[in-house]
Motif scaffolding. Structure first.
Motif, PDB file in Angstrom:
ATOM      1  N   UNK A  33       0.766  -1.328   0.038  1.00 33.89           N
ATOM      2  CA  UNK A  33       0.034  -0.112  -0.094  1.00 33.89           C
ATOM      3  C   UNK A  33       0.935   1.198   0.033  1.00 33.89           C
ATOM      4  N   UNK A  34       0.762   2.205  -0.922  1.00 28.12           N
ATOM      5  CA  UNK A  34       1.324   3.400  -1.140  1.00 28.12           C
ATOM      6  C   UNK A  34       0.342   4.547  -0.872  1.00 28.12           C
ATOM      7  N   UNK A  35       0.847   5.605  -0.574  1.00 34.63           N
ATOM      8  CA  UNK A  35      -0.162   6.845  -0.462  1.00 34.63           C
ATOM      9  C   UNK A  35       0.805   8.041  -1.592  1.00 34.63           C
ATOM     10  N   UNK A  36       0.213   7.856  -2.796  1.00 30.46           N
ATOM     11  CA  UNK A  36       0.905   8.906  -3.750  1.00 30.46           C
ATOM     12  C   UNK A  36      -0.357   9.693  -4.063  1.00 30.46           C
ATOM     13  N   UNK A  37       0.296  11.127  -4.451  1.00 33.78           N
ATOM     14  CA  UNK A  37      -0.278  12.158  -5.102  1.00 33.78           C
ATOM     15  C   UNK A  37      -0.495  11.565  -6.724  1.00 33.78           C
ATOM     16  N   UNK A  38      -1.629  12.513  -7.344  1.00 33.87           N
ATOM     17  CA  UNK A  38      -1.694  12.021  -8.936  1.00 33.87           C
ATOM     18  C   UNK A  38      -0.446  11.861  -9.554  1.00 33.87           C
ATOM     19  N   UNK A  39       0.346  13.001  -9.259  1.00 29.99           N
ATOM     20  CA  UNK A  39       1.647  12.908 -10.219  1.00 29.99           C
ATOM     21  C   UNK A  39       2.585  11.799 -10.013  1.00 29.99           C
ATOM     22  N   UNK A  40       2.706  11.534  -8.862  1.00 34.40           N
ATOM     23  CA  UNK A  40       3.565  10.243  -8.383  1.00 34.40           C
ATOM     24  C   UNK A  40       2.845   8.857  -8.960  1.00 34.40           C
ATOM     25  N   UNK A  41       1.569   8.936  -8.822  1.00 30.29           N
ATOM     26  CA  UNK A  41       0.983   7.703  -9.082  1.00 30.29           C
ATOM     27  C   UNK A  41       1.214   7.569 -10.640  1.00 30.29           C
ATOM     28  N   UNK A  42       1.034   8.629 -11.422  1.00 33.36           N
ATOM     29  CA  UNK A  42       0.861   8.377 -12.965  1.00 33.36           C
ATOM     30  C   UNK A  42       2.364   8.259 -13.334  1.00 33.36           C
ATOM     31  N   UNK A  43       3.428   8.740 -12.447  1.00 28.72           N
ATOM     32  CA  UNK A  43       4.874   8.383 -12.658  1.00 28.72           C
ATOM     33  C   UNK A  43       4.863   6.956 -12.745  1.00 28.72           C
ATOM     34  N   UNK A  44       4.412   6.302 -11.636  1.00 29.24           N
ATOM     35  CA  UNK A  44       4.736   4.931 -11.045  1.00 29.24           C
ATOM     36  C   UNK A  44       4.101   3.973 -12.189  1.00 29.24           C
ATOM     37  N   UNK A  45       3.034   4.395 -12.629  1.00 30.56           N
ATOM     38  CA  UNK A  45       2.391   3.445 -13.846  1.00 30.56           C
ATOM     39  C   UNK A  45       2.849   3.829 -14.959  1.00 30.56           C
ATOM     40  N   UNK A  46       3.344   4.886 -15.443  1.00 28.84           N
ATOM     41  CA  UNK A  46       4.091   5.131 -16.734  1.00 28.84           C
ATOM     42  C   UNK A  46       5.551   4.279 -16.601  1.00 28.84           C
ATOM     43  N   UNK A  47       6.226   4.201 -15.634  1.00 26.19           N
ATOM     44  CA  UNK A  47       7.395   3.460 -15.410  1.00 26.19           C
ATOM     45  C   UNK A  47       7.333   2.063 -15.496  1.00 26.19           C
ATOM     46  N   UNK A  48       6.164   1.455 -14.718  1.00 29.80           N
ATOM     47  CA  UNK A  48       5.907   0.201 -14.890  1.00 29.80           C
ATOM     48  C   UNK A  48       5.375  -0.452 -16.187  1.00 29.80           C
ATOM     49  N   UNK A  49       4.807   0.521 -16.970  1.00 33.71           N
ATOM     50  CA  UNK A  49       4.567   0.164 -18.450  1.00 33.71           C
ATOM     51  C   UNK A  49       5.558   0.224 -19.436  1.00 33.71           C
ATOM     52  N   UNK A  50       6.680   1.246 -18.931  1.00 35.57           N
ATOM     53  CA  UNK A  50       7.765   1.160 -19.888  1.00 35.57           C
ATOM     54  C   UNK A  50       8.650   0.128 -19.725  1.00 35.57           C
ATOM     55  N   UNK A  51       8.603  -0.493 -18.327  1.00 36.01           N
ATOM     56  CA  UNK A  51       9.646  -1.584 -18.144  1.00 36.01           C
ATOM     57  C   UNK A  51       8.953  -2.804 -18.761  1.00 36.01           C
ATOM     58  N   UNK A  52       7.797  -3.312 -18.535  1.00 34.83           N
ATOM     59  CA  UNK A  52       6.701  -4.116 -19.254  1.00 34.83           C
ATOM     60  C   UNK A  52       6.866  -4.169 -20.582  1.00 34.83           C
TER      61      UNK A  52
END
Length: 163
Positions: A116-135
């Motif tokens: 469980x993480x507590x992320x603002x919208x910017x950090x959540x978007x960054x995390x999802x983008x980085x995961x997509x990039x790696x995959x």
């Protein structure tokens, strides 16, 4: 009423069984009988699902070959087109597919992370983008000839109960 091409594709991918067939045919062409045997289902039922996937372009029939007893066999291979197909309300279908695919595996063959993480919208978007990039980087790579078939499921959801 005639079903649109996109609706037919979405419907084809709305079945955990069909998603499992696609996974089985991802790296190795398999005949209808091989697929049915692996899934433990009737070959006629399997053929219905295989034909649906072929008709929507998610499986392709390869040239027929002769089987052990001389019978004509048609091997099928996943086209990978399903990866870019949008399917409405797909999360429960993917989760059920994952549960079915892993049900018979020993626990040591399944690696699961949950945090469980507590992320603002910017950090959540960054995390999802980085995961997509790696995959996507690994998806674009050619298969390793000495590699082992593996599966990955990543799920993200907002958790209003944690506030």
């Amino acid at each position: 009423m005639i079903e649109s091409d996109e609706a037919a594709k979405g419907r084809a991918l709305s079945s955990p069984l069909r998603l499992r067939i696609l996974r089985m045919c991802l790296h190795h062409p398999r005949t209808n009988k091989e697929i049915a045997d692996l899934l433990g289902i009737n070959p006629a039922t399997c053929l219905h699902h295989v034909r649906t996937l072929v008709g929507t372009g998610f499986l392709e029939a390869l040239p027929a070959r002769r089987g052990n007893r001389g019978a004509k066999e048609v091997p099928y291979l996943a086209t990978r087109k399903s990866w870019s197909q949008q399917v409405e309300d797909v999360s429960p279908i993917l989760i059920e597919t994952f549960v079915q695919e892993t049900a018979a595996l020993p626990p040591e063959d399944i690696e699961v992370w949950r945090l469980g993480l507590r992320l603002n919208e910017q950090h959540r978007s960054e995390l999802m983008a980085r995961l997509r990039e790696v995959v996507n980087e690994y998806v674009a790579m050619p298969s390793d000839p000495d590699g082992e078939a593996t599966s990955l499921m990543i799920a993200h959801h907002r958790d209003p109960t944690a506030d």
